[in-house]
Enzyme design. Structure first.
Site, PDB file in Angstrom:
ATOM      1  N   HIS A 124       0.677  -1.219  -0.037  1.00 23.04           N
ATOM      2  CA  HIS A 124       0.026   0.089  -0.645  1.00 23.04           C
ATOM      3  C   HIS A 124       0.764   1.063   0.123  1.00 23.04           C
ATOM      4  O   HIS A 124       1.981   1.088   0.695  1.00 23.04           O
ATOM      5  CB  HIS A 124      -1.231   0.223   1.030  1.00 23.04           C
ATOM      6  CG  HIS A 124      -1.144   1.143   2.148  1.00 23.04           C
ATOM      7  ND1 HIS A 124      -1.204   1.908   2.605  1.00 23.04           N
ATOM      8  CD2 HIS A 124      -2.659   1.967   0.974  1.00 23.04           C
ATOM      9  CE1 HIS A 124      -1.231   3.030   2.904  1.00 23.04           C
ATOM     10  NE2 HIS A 124      -2.107   3.264   1.632  1.00 23.04           N
ATOM     11  N   ASN A 126       0.235   5.819  -0.589  1.00 23.98           N
ATOM     12  CA  ASN A 126      -0.497   6.585  -0.552  1.00 23.98           C
ATOM     13  C   ASN A 126       0.258   7.655  -0.204  1.00 23.98           C
ATOM     14  O   ASN A 126       0.979   8.151   0.505  1.00 23.98           O
ATOM     15  CB  ASN A 126      -1.923   6.504  -0.717  1.00 23.98           C
ATOM     16  CG  ASN A 126      -2.049   7.065   1.325  1.00 23.98           C
ATOM     17  OD1 ASN A 126      -1.101   7.749   2.171  1.00 23.98           O
ATOM     18  ND2 ASN A 126      -3.521   6.994   1.855  1.00 23.98           N
ATOM     19  N   HIS A 158      12.105  -1.727   3.692  1.00 20.79           N
ATOM     20  CA  HIS A 158      12.903  -0.258   4.783  1.00 20.79           C
ATOM     21  C   HIS A 158      13.834   0.612   5.009  1.00 20.79           C
ATOM     22  O   HIS A 158      14.202   1.395   5.130  1.00 20.79           O
ATOM     23  CB  HIS A 158      12.141  -1.188   5.954  1.00 20.79           C
ATOM     24  CG  HIS A 158      11.239  -1.184   6.718  1.00 20.79           C
ATOM     25  ND1 HIS A 158      10.650  -0.142   7.944  1.00 20.79           N
ATOM     26  CD2 HIS A 158      10.521  -2.572   6.809  1.00 20.79           C
ATOM     27  CE1 HIS A 158       9.546  -0.637   7.832  1.00 20.79           C
ATOM     28  NE2 HIS A 158       9.292  -1.633   7.491  1.00 20.79           N
ATOM     29  N   GLY A 271     -18.454  11.956   0.418  1.00 20.70           N
ATOM     30  CA  GLY A 271     -19.084  11.522  -1.033  1.00 20.70           C
ATOM     31  C   GLY A 271     -18.248  11.486  -2.310  1.00 20.70           C
ATOM     32  O   GLY A 271     -18.960  10.921  -4.001  1.00 20.70           O
TER      33      GLY A 271
END
Length: 288
Positions: A124, A126, A158, A271
């Site tokens: 992952h 972001n 890492h 939304g």
């Protein structure tokens, strides 16, 4: 001052879009080199829209490839007015002015990859910028989620992030690694979601250029941190027992993202396109 911030927001949004394009190209290149003679995966790109307010993005998802069972690389630039619940949560976090002015702007890239081979780690990443009339900040990070752990892979991931952090602040890696260990912990299971990485949020040192440079560094470090691991493991032999371990681990990943992940909650509460928000969920999972 407002004009300067408009320029900075545009620079950030363009960078996140450029990073998205770079990663999509690299992942499709890995598919071209993938094992077997099955279909080569390609991203399906779908424009997204944020509710009745402003902005949207691109949802890019690849399914059923030689290397990736499912991977999403999403980019967004959204703006508007926060719903009362989201505004209250921001105000409770101490965001300046949020108790009286619910306007916001945000842009970022969000990526989750679930691999075909159980020996290849899920991952992952972001990075994002958030603006309100009272302040701005950056956030993001990357974390590795192998179902079968290899110490050399973990060390490489890492070390790459450590080197990226060190180019900006000697304390960043230790601080943001500890934050990732805390943030990606699954309380009801009493264990971490994966083997960690770095996580940071609310980064506003007062120097926008420095914080943006660090956020770009995190994004640039992702492919060198992850791609060699995926390439090394994608053709490794595996058993049905390995697959079972992978699917159970994916169940843990899904539990975390649906119950605890702040980005998932924010995306649904403001939304944004639900499919884009939930693209992080694995295609197949199981529970013991």
């Amino acid at each position: 001052m407002e004009g300067q911030m408009d320029d900075q927001r545009q620079r950030a949004a363009l960078w996140f879009r450029e990073l998205r394009d770079r990663i999509v190209s690299a992942f499709e290149g890995l598919e071209d080199r993938g094992p077997g003679d099955g279909p080569v995966g390609r991203f399906v790109v779908t424009p997204t829209q944020r509710g009745e307010d402003g902005g949207g993005g691109l949802m890019s998802v690849m399914r059923g490839g030689r290397v990736f069972e499912k991977v999403g690389v999403n980019w967004s630039e959204v703006h508007g007015t926060l719903a009362p619940k989201a505004q209250a949560a921001m105000a409770a976090r101490g965001v300046p002015g949020m108790d009286s002015d619910p306007r916001f702007w945000a842009s970022g890239i969000s990526l989750v990859a679930h691999m075909q081979n159980p020996h290849a780690p899920a991952v992952h990443m972001n990075t994002r910028m958030f603006w309100t009339p009272g302040t701005w900040w950056f956030g993001g990070g990357a974390d590795l989620n192998p179902c079968i752990e290899y110490p050399a892979d973990i060390d490489h991931f890492h070390a790459t992030l450590r080197d990226a952090c060190a180019r900006h602040d000697a304390d960043y890696y230790d601080r943001f690694k500890a934050w990732a260990d805390e943030y990606f912990f699954v309380p009801h299971r009493g264990r971490a979601r994966g083997v960690g990485g770095i996580f940071y949020d609310d980064l506003n040192s007062g120097d926008w250029n420095a914080d943006f440079a660090f956020t770009r560094e995190v994004g640039q470090a992702f492919l060198p941190a992850f791609l060699p691991l995926a390439e090394a493991r994608m053709a490794q032999g595996w058993t049905e027992e390995d697959r079972d371990v992978q699917l159970v681990h994916r169940g843990l990943y899904a539990e975390y993202n649906l119950v605890y992940d702040r980005g998932t909650k924010f995306g649904l509460e403001t939304g944004h396109n639900a499919d884009a928000v939930l693209m992080s969920l694995p295609p197949v999972a199981k529970w013991p």
